[in-house]
Design a protein around this motif. Structure first.
Motif, PDB file in Angstrom:
ATOM      1  N   ASN A  73      40.662  39.357  36.802  1.00 57.50           N
ATOM      2  CA  ASN A  73      41.300  38.986  35.543  1.00 57.50           C
ATOM      3  C   ASN A  73      42.367  39.978  35.084  1.00 57.50           C
ATOM      4  OD1 ASN A  73      39.878  36.522  34.634  1.00 57.50           O
ATOM      5  ND2 ASN A  73      38.104  37.849  34.875  1.00 57.50           N
ATOM      6  N   SER A  74      42.554  41.060  35.830  1.00 52.07           N
ATOM      7  CA  SER A  74      43.503  42.068  35.358  1.00 52.07           C
ATOM      8  C   SER A  74      44.468  42.573  36.418  1.00 52.07           C
ATOM      9  CB  SER A  74      42.751  43.272  34.768  1.00 52.07           C
ATOM     10  OG  SER A  74      41.990  43.916  35.772  1.00 52.07           O
ATOM     11  N   SER A  75      44.004  42.747  37.643  1.00 49.80           N
ATOM     12  CA  SER A  75      44.837  43.380  38.662  1.00 49.80           C
ATOM     13  C   SER A  75      44.599  42.725  40.030  1.00 49.80           C
ATOM     14  CB  SER A  75      44.513  44.877  38.743  1.00 49.80           C
ATOM     15  OG  SER A  75      45.181  45.471  39.840  1.00 49.80           O
ATOM     16  N   PRO A  76      45.474  41.809  40.417  1.00 51.23           N
ATOM     17  CA  PRO A  76      45.315  41.180  41.733  1.00 51.23           C
ATOM     18  C   PRO A  76      45.279  42.198  42.875  1.00 51.23           C
ATOM     19  CG  PRO A  76      46.962  40.014  40.446  1.00 51.23           C
ATOM     20  CD  PRO A  76      46.594  41.252  39.666  1.00 51.23           C
ATOM     21  N   ARG A  77      46.017  43.282  42.739  1.00 47.31           N
ATOM     22  CA  ARG A  77      46.052  44.310  43.793  1.00 47.31           C
ATOM     23  C   ARG A  77      44.689  44.978  43.943  1.00 47.31           C
ATOM     24  NH1 ARG A  77      46.992  49.754  43.976  1.00 47.31           N
ATOM     25  NH2 ARG A  77      47.384  49.833  41.743  1.00 47.31           N
ATOM     26  N   LEU A  78      44.074  45.384  42.821  1.00 45.05           N
ATOM     27  CA  LEU A  78      42.757  46.021  42.892  1.00 45.05           C
ATOM     28  C   LEU A  78      41.678  45.024  43.303  1.00 45.05           C
ATOM     29  CD1 LEU A  78      42.904  48.361  39.770  1.00 45.05           C
ATOM     30  CD2 LEU A  78      42.912  49.034  42.183  1.00 45.05           C
ATOM     31  N   HIS A  79      41.830  43.769  42.881  1.00 46.38           N
ATOM     32  CA  HIS A  79      40.879  42.743  43.282  1.00 46.38           C
ATOM     33  C   HIS A  79      40.915  42.554  44.803  1.00 46.38           C
ATOM     34  CE1 HIS A  79      39.394  38.459  43.542  1.00 46.38           C
ATOM     35  NE2 HIS A  79      38.390  39.112  42.996  1.00 46.38           N
ATOM     36  N   GLN A  80      42.110  42.467  45.367  1.00 48.21           N
ATOM     37  CA  GLN A  80      42.242  42.333  46.822  1.00 48.21           C
ATOM     38  C   GLN A  80      41.703  43.560  47.545  1.00 48.21           C
ATOM     39  OE1 GLN A  80      42.601  38.854  47.185  1.00 48.21           O
ATOM     40  NE2 GLN A  80      43.128  39.804  49.110  1.00 48.21           N
ATOM     41  N   TRP A  81      41.944  44.731  46.981  1.00 49.00           N
ATOM     42  CA  TRP A  81      41.425  45.964  47.585  1.00 49.00           C
ATOM     43  C   TRP A  81      39.900  45.901  47.681  1.00 49.00           C
ATOM     44  CZ3 TRP A  81      38.378  49.803  45.160  1.00 49.00           C
ATOM     45  CH2 TRP A  81      38.131  50.920  45.951  1.00 49.00           C
ATOM     46  N   LEU A  82      39.242  45.461  46.593  1.00 48.69           N
ATOM     47  CA  LEU A  82      37.784  45.341  46.622  1.00 48.69           C
ATOM     48  C   LEU A  82      37.332  44.270  47.607  1.00 48.69           C
ATOM     49  CD1 LEU A  82      36.175  45.600  43.049  1.00 48.69           C
ATOM     50  CD2 LEU A  82      35.733  47.005  45.046  1.00 48.69           C
ATOM     51  N   LEU A  83      38.012  43.122  47.613  1.00 46.43           N
ATOM     52  CA  LEU A  83      37.616  42.041  48.524  1.00 46.43           C
ATOM     53  C   LEU A  83      37.765  42.447  49.986  1.00 46.43           C
ATOM     54  CD1 LEU A  83      39.167  38.896  46.797  1.00 46.43           C
ATOM     55  CD2 LEU A  83      36.749  39.532  46.927  1.00 46.43           C
ATOM     56  N   ASN A  84      38.719  43.320  50.277  1.00 49.26           N
ATOM     57  CA  ASN A  84      38.953  43.760  51.657  1.00 49.26           C
ATOM     58  C   ASN A  84      38.250  45.067  51.993  1.00 49.26           C
ATOM     59  OD1 ASN A  84      40.641  41.548  52.238  1.00 49.26           O
ATOM     60  ND2 ASN A  84      42.363  42.574  51.260  1.00 49.26           N
ATOM     61  N   HIS A  85      37.517  45.628  51.042  1.00 45.92           N
ATOM     62  CA  HIS A  85      36.833  46.900  51.278  1.00 45.92           C
ATOM     63  C   HIS A  85      35.775  46.718  52.363  1.00 45.92           C
ATOM     64  CE1 HIS A  85      34.345  50.455  50.503  1.00 45.92           C
ATOM     65  NE2 HIS A  85      35.449  50.965  49.978  1.00 45.92           N
ATOM     66  N   PRO A  86      35.698  47.651  53.332  1.00 43.95           N
ATOM     67  CA  PRO A  86      34.746  47.485  54.432  1.00 43.95           C
ATOM     68  C   PRO A  86      33.277  47.493  53.997  1.00 43.95           C
ATOM     69  CG  PRO A  86      35.884  49.618  54.572  1.00 43.95           C
ATOM     70  CD  PRO A  86      36.538  48.838  53.475  1.00 43.95           C
ATOM     71  N   ARG A  87      32.949  48.161  52.918  1.00 46.01           N
ATOM     72  CA  ARG A  87      31.554  48.235  52.467  1.00 46.01           C
ATOM     73  C   ARG A  87      31.221  47.157  51.441  1.00 46.01           C
ATOM     74  NH1 ARG A  87      26.804  47.897  52.152  1.00 46.01           N
ATOM     75  NH2 ARG A  87      25.442  49.341  51.104  1.00 46.01           N
ATOM     76  N   TRP A  88      32.104  46.933  50.478  1.00 43.64           N
ATOM     77  CA  TRP A  88      31.792  46.050  49.354  1.00 43.64           C
ATOM     78  C   TRP A  88      32.350  44.651  49.494  1.00 43.64           C
ATOM     79  CZ3 TRP A  88      28.112  48.617  47.555  1.00 43.64           C
ATOM     80  CH2 TRP A  88      28.174  49.999  47.445  1.00 43.64           C
ATOM     81  N   GLY A  89      33.348  44.456  50.336  1.00 43.17           N
ATOM     82  CA  GLY A  89      34.010  43.163  50.451  1.00 43.17           C
ATOM     83  C   GLY A  89      33.071  42.019  50.786  1.00 43.17           C
ATOM     84  N   GLN A  90      32.223  42.202  51.783  1.00 44.91           N
ATOM     85  CA  GLN A  90      31.330  41.122  52.201  1.00 44.91           C
ATOM     86  C   GLN A  90      30.305  40.797  51.122  1.00 44.91           C
ATOM     87  OE1 GLN A  90      31.813  39.255  55.008  1.00 44.91           O
ATOM     88  NE2 GLN A  90      30.343  37.940  53.977  1.00 44.91           N
ATOM     89  N   ILE A  91      29.816  41.811  50.429  1.00 44.30           N
ATOM     90  CA  ILE A  91      28.862  41.576  49.339  1.00 44.30           C
ATOM     91  C   ILE A  91      29.508  40.741  48.242  1.00 44.30           C
ATOM     92  CG2 ILE A  91      27.570  42.731  47.494  1.00 44.30           C
ATOM     93  CD1 ILE A  91      27.105  45.033  49.514  1.00 44.30           C
ATOM     94  N   ILE A  92      30.760  41.040  47.911  1.00 38.88           N
ATOM     95  CA  ILE A  92      31.479  40.286  46.878  1.00 38.88           C
ATOM     96  C   ILE A  92      31.716  38.851  47.344  1.00 38.88           C
ATOM     97  CG2 ILE A  92      33.633  40.119  45.571  1.00 38.88           C
ATOM     98  CD1 ILE A  92      33.722  43.255  45.771  1.00 38.88           C
ATOM     99  N   HIS A  93      32.166  38.692  48.592  1.00 37.09           N
ATOM    100  CA  HIS A  93      32.391  37.346  49.125  1.00 37.09           C
ATOM    101  C   HIS A  93      31.093  36.532  49.107  1.00 37.09           C
ATOM    102  CE1 HIS A  93      36.565  37.563  50.368  1.00 37.09           C
ATOM    103  NE2 HIS A  93      36.339  38.754  50.897  1.00 37.09           N
ATOM    104  N   ASN A  94      29.989  37.141  49.508  1.00 34.37           N
ATOM    105  CA  ASN A  94      28.699  36.446  49.501  1.00 34.37           C
ATOM    106  C   ASN A  94      28.330  35.995  48.091  1.00 34.37           C
ATOM    107  OD1 ASN A  94      28.371  36.797  52.241  1.00 34.37           O
ATOM    108  ND2 ASN A  94      26.941  38.500  52.052  1.00 34.37           N
ATOM    109  N   TRP A  95      28.513  36.877  47.119  1.00 32.40           N
ATOM    110  CA  TRP A  95      28.154  36.544  45.741  1.00 32.40           C
ATOM    111  C   TRP A  95      29.045  35.419  45.210  1.00 32.40           C
ATOM    112  CZ3 TRP A  95      23.972  37.137  43.114  1.00 32.40           C
ATOM    113  CH2 TRP A  95      23.975  36.842  41.746  1.00 32.40           C
ATOM    114  N   GLN A  96      30.336  35.492  45.519  1.00 33.23           N
ATOM    115  CA  GLN A  96      31.255  34.450  45.064  1.00 33.23           C
ATOM    116  C   GLN A  96      30.985  33.118  45.748  1.00 33.23           C
ATOM    117  OE1 GLN A  96      35.100  36.282  45.781  1.00 33.23           O
ATOM    118  NE2 GLN A  96      35.145  37.212  43.752  1.00 33.23           N
ATOM    119  N   ASP A  97      30.342  33.160  46.905  1.00 35.24           N
ATOM    120  CA  ASP A  97      30.015  31.945  47.660  1.00 35.24           C
ATOM    121  C   ASP A  97      28.581  31.495  47.331  1.00 35.24           C
ATOM    122  OD1 ASP A  97      30.119  29.861  49.534  1.00 35.24           O
ATOM    123  OD2 ASP A  97      29.429  31.172  51.149  1.00 35.24           O
ATOM    124  N   GLY A  98      28.346  31.184  46.066  1.00 35.89           N
ATOM    125  CA  GLY A  98      27.053  30.629  45.679  1.00 35.89           C
ATOM    126  C   GLY A  98      25.993  31.643  45.309  1.00 35.89           C
TER     127      GLY A  98
END
Length: 121
Positions: free
Chosen positions: A45-70
């Motif tokens: 909701n504030s920073s597309p750049r930081l959001h993408q950084w988190l989504l692509n992070h090697p440690r946290w990215g998959q956890i975020i994707h899993n949570w967003q996917d149901g």
């Protein structure tokens, strides 16, 4: 003006929750994942750049994707969380925590465990 203020508040929330999440990596009673998930929401909701950084992070990215996917939590994360939570009341007892505090801790951990188990893998 209102949109800029709201975006700034989301950014502050994102940075603050990210810092708390990072502290949770080294502080055993501070949860990491909920703060990282909150950071992802705030950055979306504030920073597309930081959001993408988190989504692509090697440690946290998959956890975020899993949570967003149901609201999924992968089996490894579930097992790790439940094992650590199971160790907390005995550790508190060894460290001399009062019985009432261990009881409250146990009830809270039981509710959190039920939530974790209820999530799809």
């Amino acid at each position: 003006m209102k949109k800029t203020v709201l975006r700034s508040l989301w950014l502050i929330l994102g940075v603050g929750s990210l810092l708390l999440g990072l502290l949770g990596v080294v502080l055993p009673l501070l949860p990491t994942t909920p703060f990282i998930l909150l950071s992802a929401l705030a950055f979306a909701n504030s920073s597309p750049r930081l959001h993408q950084w988190l989504l692509n992070h090697p440690r946290w990215g998959q956890i975020i994707h899993n949570w967003q996917d149901g609201g999924r939590i992968d089996q490894r994360s579930k097992t790790t969380a439940l094992l650590i939570m199971a160790m907390m009341p005995p550790l508190s007892w060894i460290l001399g925590a009062p019985s009432w505090a261990i009881g409250v801790q146990f009830l809270i951990l039981l509710m959190v465990a039920a939530f974790i188990i209820s999530r799809p893998s």
